[in-house]
Design an enzyme around this catalytic site. Sequence first.
Site, PDB file in Angstrom:
ATOM      1  N   ASP A   3       9.527   1.886   4.929  1.00 24.20           N
ATOM      2  CA  ASP A   3       9.116   3.237   4.533  1.00 24.20           C
ATOM      3  C   ASP A   3      10.059   4.275   5.122  1.00 24.20           C
ATOM      4  O   ASP A   3      10.449   4.186   6.296  1.00 24.20           O
ATOM      5  CB  ASP A   3       7.712   3.523   5.081  1.00 24.20           C
ATOM      6  CG  ASP A   3       6.636   3.365   4.025  1.00 24.20           C
ATOM      7  OD1 ASP A   3       6.949   3.478   2.820  1.00 24.20           O
ATOM      8  OD2 ASP A   3       5.481   3.119   4.410  1.00 24.20           O
ATOM      9  N   GLU A  27       7.590   8.368  -0.958  1.00 25.33           N
ATOM     10  CA  GLU A  27       6.409   8.837  -1.674  1.00 25.33           C
ATOM     11  C   GLU A  27       6.757   9.997  -2.599  1.00 25.33           C
ATOM     12  O   GLU A  27       7.562  10.855  -2.240  1.00 25.33           O
ATOM     13  CB  GLU A  27       5.344   9.301  -0.664  1.00 25.33           C
ATOM     14  CG  GLU A  27       4.863   8.189   0.255  1.00 25.33           C
ATOM     15  CD  GLU A  27       3.828   8.655   1.279  1.00 25.33           C
ATOM     16  OE1 GLU A  27       3.406   9.841   1.245  1.00 25.33           O
ATOM     17  OE2 GLU A  27       3.448   7.828   2.124  1.00 25.33           O
ATOM     18  N   ASP A  76       4.908   3.040   7.127  1.00 26.21           N
ATOM     19  CA  ASP A  76       4.734   4.082   8.147  1.00 26.21           C
ATOM     20  C   ASP A  76       3.269   4.150   8.577  1.00 26.21           C
ATOM     21  O   ASP A  76       2.914   4.918   9.477  1.00 26.21           O
ATOM     22  CB  ASP A  76       5.274   5.445   7.690  1.00 26.21           C
ATOM     23  CG  ASP A  76       4.602   5.969   6.442  1.00 26.21           C
ATOM     24  OD1 ASP A  76       3.785   5.254   5.836  1.00 26.21           O
ATOM     25  OD2 ASP A  76       4.898   7.133   6.060  1.00 26.21           O
ATOM     26  N   SER A  77       2.418   3.277   7.974  1.00 23.78           N
ATOM     27  CA  SER A  77       1.058   3.091   8.500  1.00 23.78           C
ATOM     28  C   SER A  77       1.121   2.545   9.928  1.00 23.78           C
ATOM     29  O   SER A  77       0.098   2.489  10.607  1.00 23.78           O
ATOM     30  CB  SER A  77       0.264   2.138   7.601  1.00 23.78           C
ATOM     31  OG  SER A  77       0.999   0.952   7.365  1.00 23.78           O
ATOM     32  N   LYS A 123      11.162   2.654   0.794  1.00 23.38           N
ATOM     33  CA  LYS A 123      10.084   3.186  -0.036  1.00 23.38           C
ATOM     34  C   LYS A 123       9.900   4.647   0.305  1.00 23.38           C
ATOM     35  O   LYS A 123       9.976   5.022   1.484  1.00 23.38           O
ATOM     36  CB  LYS A 123       8.784   2.418   0.197  1.00 23.38           C
ATOM     37  CG  LYS A 123       7.586   3.015  -0.557  1.00 23.38           C
ATOM     38  CD  LYS A 123       6.382   2.085  -0.607  1.00 23.38           C
ATOM     39  CE  LYS A 123       5.499   2.128   0.607  1.00 23.38           C
ATOM     40  NZ  LYS A 123       4.952   3.463   0.928  1.00 23.38           N
ATOM     41  N   GLU A 161      -1.308   3.866  -5.213  1.00 17.36           N
ATOM     42  CA  GLU A 161      -2.328   3.855  -4.153  1.00 17.36           C
ATOM     43  C   GLU A 161      -3.542   4.678  -4.540  1.00 17.36           C
ATOM     44  O   GLU A 161      -3.437   5.849  -4.931  1.00 17.36           O
ATOM     45  CB  GLU A 161      -1.732   4.380  -2.828  1.00 17.36           C
ATOM     46  CG  GLU A 161      -2.791   4.377  -1.712  1.00 17.36           C
ATOM     47  CD  GLU A 161      -2.243   4.543  -0.303  1.00 17.36           C
ATOM     48  OE1 GLU A 161      -1.012   4.644  -0.140  1.00 17.36           O
ATOM     49  OE2 GLU A 161      -3.063   4.583   0.639  1.00 17.36           O
TER      50      GLU A 161
HETATM   51  O1  KIV Z   1       2.573   2.595   5.040  1.00 18.33           O
HETATM   52  C1  KIV Z   1       1.931   1.786   4.363  1.00 18.33           C
HETATM   53  O2  KIV Z   1       1.308   0.845   4.858  1.00 18.33           O
HETATM   54  C2  KIV Z   1       1.918   1.995   2.927  1.00 18.33           C
HETATM   55  C3  KIV Z   1       0.957   1.173   2.134  1.00 18.33           C
HETATM   56  C4  KIV Z   1      -0.399   1.762   2.255  1.00 18.33           C
HETATM   57  C5  KIV Z   1       1.379   1.022   0.731  1.00 18.33           C
HETATM   58  O3  KIV Z   1       2.619   2.804   2.418  1.00 18.33           O
END
Ligand code: KIV
Length: 290
Positions: free
Chosen positions: A86, A118, A47-48, A116, A185
């Site tokens: 994510d 969090e 989600d980056s 994924k 992280e």
């Molecule tokens: O969204 C992302 O790129 C991440 C990484 C920083 C692990 O969650």
Amino acid sequence: MPPRRVTTSTIRSMKRRGERIPMITAYDYPSARFADEAGIPMILVGDSIGNVVFGYDSTIPVTMEDMIRAAASVVRGANRSLIVADMPFMSYQTDAGTAIRNAGRLLQEGGAHAVKLEGGRTIAPVIQQLSDAGIPVMGHVGLTPQSVHSIGGYRVQGRSQKGADALMQDALAVEEAGAFAIVLELIPAELAAEVTRRLRIPAIGIGAGVNCDGQVQVLHDMLGLALDHKPRHARQYADAGALIRQAIANYASDVQTGAFPGDEESFFSSGPPVREGAAGQAASLSERCA
Ligand code: KIV
């Protein structure tokens, strides 16, 4: 024969064999192809994307639709890598039913192989339900960017003894709930090493030192394409930003001088004019400009 797809079992067996696991983010078809062809076993549709592609100042505005579209593009580009997508902010935090529905969409509509999310002990029951529903889950503890406002900024986590103990408990809870791997992280390297040693599942670090089972990096940080912020934990392997700027400036200049398009980029009704050498080039240029 199509290449054999990396699975969550492959990733777990890499830890058992002591084989380090490289992972990077990708958000579209070309970046996924590059990563897949380079032999990256596991790609994260992070989600980056909110920061490095959409230009938001956090991952919070990213939606399920954004993630599904990105995941589907990445899946089309990768023949072999395991694709982890994510779960965006508020797609899993409210209740397990919502989490299962949204994770299911990432698998069904996005084609991802795993999701994924969090969080540690508080989110472990959701991870348990997703795992029970047959959805492979990667955990993510330490700095959890979706909680940036409650954490109070992007800062190293687990520095105090109390913080380190809490982080260890979180990681163990995520493993216990059924995650196949976990991201650590922005935590001190010593703590990451200890967590990695205690866990049976692979721990993939980002800003967590060298003693994790693998590393994950944001593609744009590695390529010199992160325009607003270069994190200290990232290593830049190329300056694609400088290449792109120069290429676009060259193109603009070629258009302005008439050097683009040339005969080879043009179409003619009765074949290209036959010219030779530099004179031919000059003639071609003056003809085009006339
Ligand atoms: O969204 C992302 O790129 C991440 C990484 C920083 C692990 O969650």
